[in-house]
Scaffold this motif. Structure first.
Motif, PDB file in Angstrom:
ATOM      1  N   GLU A  16       0.829  -1.152  -0.010  1.00  0.00           N
ATOM      2  CA  GLU A  16      -0.005  -0.031  -0.167  1.00  0.00           C
ATOM      3  C   GLU A  16       0.895   1.286  -0.275  1.00  0.00           C
ATOM      4  OE1 GLU A  16      -2.611  -0.810   3.584  1.00  0.00           O
ATOM      5  OE2 GLU A  16      -4.187  -1.731   2.115  1.00  0.00           O
ATOM      6  N   LYS A  17       1.667   1.278   0.796  1.00  0.00           N
ATOM      7  CA  LYS A  17       3.076   2.277   0.609  1.00  0.00           C
ATOM      8  C   LYS A  17       3.758   2.515  -0.853  1.00  0.00           C
ATOM      9  CE  LYS A  17       3.909   1.884   5.610  1.00  0.00           C
ATOM     10  NZ  LYS A  17       4.938   1.651   6.577  1.00  0.00           N
ATOM     11  N   ASP A  22      -3.445   6.513  -8.163  1.00  0.00           N
ATOM     12  CA  ASP A  22      -4.318   6.437  -9.409  1.00  0.00           C
ATOM     13  C   ASP A  22      -4.074   4.761  -9.973  1.00  0.00           C
ATOM     14  OD1 ASP A  22      -1.488   6.560 -10.089  1.00  0.00           O
ATOM     15  OD2 ASP A  22      -1.978   7.663 -11.825  1.00  0.00           O
ATOM     16  N   GLU A  23      -3.506   3.892  -8.930  1.00  0.00           N
ATOM     17  CA  GLU A  23      -3.263   2.509  -9.626  1.00  0.00           C
ATOM     18  C   GLU A  23      -3.907   1.372  -8.848  1.00  0.00           C
ATOM     19  OE1 GLU A  23       0.777   1.578 -10.356  1.00  0.00           O
ATOM     20  OE2 GLU A  23       1.278   1.790  -8.415  1.00  0.00           O
ATOM     21  N   THR A  24      -4.341   0.678  -9.607  1.00  0.00           N
ATOM     22  CA  THR A  24      -4.717  -0.658  -8.835  1.00  0.00           C
ATOM     23  C   THR A  24      -3.494  -1.528  -8.406  1.00  0.00           C
ATOM     24  OG1 THR A  24      -4.894  -2.139 -10.689  1.00  0.00           O
ATOM     25  CG2 THR A  24      -6.743  -0.665 -10.379  1.00  0.00           C
ATOM     26  N   LEU A  28       0.202  -1.934  -9.758  1.00  0.00           N
ATOM     27  CA  LEU A  28       1.123  -1.815  -8.955  1.00  0.00           C
ATOM     28  C   LEU A  28       2.289  -3.031  -9.040  1.00  0.00           C
ATOM     29  CD1 LEU A  28       2.911  -0.894  -6.538  1.00  0.00           C
ATOM     30  CD2 LEU A  28       1.529  -2.210  -4.932  1.00  0.00           C
ATOM     31  N   LEU A  29       1.660  -4.432  -8.780  1.00  0.00           N
ATOM     32  CA  LEU A  29       2.525  -5.474  -9.054  1.00  0.00           C
ATOM     33  C   LEU A  29       3.199  -5.540 -10.509  1.00  0.00           C
ATOM     34  CD1 LEU A  29       0.129  -8.140  -7.047  1.00  0.00           C
ATOM     35  CD2 LEU A  29       2.325  -6.934  -6.381  1.00  0.00           C
ATOM     36  N   GLU A  30       2.453  -5.199 -11.418  1.00  0.00           N
ATOM     37  CA  GLU A  30       3.015  -5.085 -12.823  1.00  0.00           C
ATOM     38  C   GLU A  30       4.028  -4.266 -12.928  1.00  0.00           C
ATOM     39  OE1 GLU A  30       1.517  -4.508 -17.468  1.00  0.00           O
ATOM     40  OE2 GLU A  30       0.117  -4.576 -15.999  1.00  0.00           O
ATOM     41  N   ARG A  31       3.948  -3.195 -12.328  1.00  0.00           N
ATOM     42  CA  ARG A  31       4.898  -2.077 -12.456  1.00  0.00           C
ATOM     43  C   ARG A  31       6.083  -2.675 -11.685  1.00  0.00           C
ATOM     44  NH1 ARG A  31       6.101   1.960  -8.492  1.00  0.00           N
ATOM     45  NH2 ARG A  31       4.014   1.755  -7.903  1.00  0.00           N
ATOM     46  N   LEU A  32       6.184  -3.196 -10.570  1.00  0.00           N
ATOM     47  CA  LEU A  32       7.170  -3.926  -9.661  1.00  0.00           C
ATOM     48  C   LEU A  32       7.821  -4.812 -10.504  1.00  0.00           C
ATOM     49  CD1 LEU A  32       5.673  -3.687  -6.126  1.00  0.00           C
ATOM     50  CD2 LEU A  32       7.168  -2.086  -7.036  1.00  0.00           C
ATOM     51  N   VAL A  33       7.142  -5.872 -10.990  1.00  0.00           N
ATOM     52  CA  VAL A  33       7.539  -6.832 -11.757  1.00  0.00           C
ATOM     53  C   VAL A  33       8.484  -6.527 -13.190  1.00  0.00           C
ATOM     54  CG1 VAL A  33       7.295  -8.880 -13.071  1.00  0.00           C
ATOM     55  CG2 VAL A  33       5.904  -8.672 -11.016  1.00  0.00           C
ATOM     56  N   GLN A  34       8.086  -5.159 -13.597  1.00  0.00           N
ATOM     57  CA  GLN A  34       8.754  -4.793 -14.987  1.00  0.00           C
ATOM     58  C   GLN A  34      10.052  -4.096 -14.596  1.00  0.00           C
ATOM     59  OE1 GLN A  34       5.775  -2.773 -16.982  1.00  0.00           O
ATOM     60  NE2 GLN A  34       4.634  -4.523 -18.086  1.00  0.00           N
ATOM     61  N   THR A  35       9.958  -3.331 -13.262  1.00  0.00           N
ATOM     62  CA  THR A  35      10.955  -2.569 -13.018  1.00  0.00           C
ATOM     63  C   THR A  35      12.245  -3.167 -12.476  1.00  0.00           C
ATOM     64  OG1 THR A  35      10.055  -1.788 -11.046  1.00  0.00           O
ATOM     65  CG2 THR A  35       9.852  -0.389 -13.226  1.00  0.00           C
TER      66      THR A  35
END
Length: 65
Positions: A16-17, A22-24, A28-35
């Motif tokens: 959550e932090k 503006d993201e679900t 969030l998980l997709e962003r973390l996995v890609q970066t």
């Protein structure tokens, strides 16, 4: 399609932090996995690995004195 994953309350709080307003959680998980940078297993040559082992050994020996 939807899949549920179980996480501890502590993990959810950490996510959550990181989550943007503006993201679900899915985004969030997709962003973390890609970066996230992949772990490059076997990145050291044999010589580099031997050198690292020697350095660790010397370091440990210096504490035994």
């Amino acid at each position: 399609m939807s899949t549920s994953i179980r996480v501890t309350d502590d993990t959810k709080e950490m996510l959550e932090k990181l989550k943007r307003d503006d993201e679900t959680f899915d985004e969030l998980l997709e962003r973390l996995v890609q970066t996230e940078k992949p772990i490059n297993i076997g990145a050291w040559s044999s010589e580099e690995a031997d050198g690292a082992r020697d350095a660790v050994k010397r370091s440990r020996e210096s504490f035994d004195r």
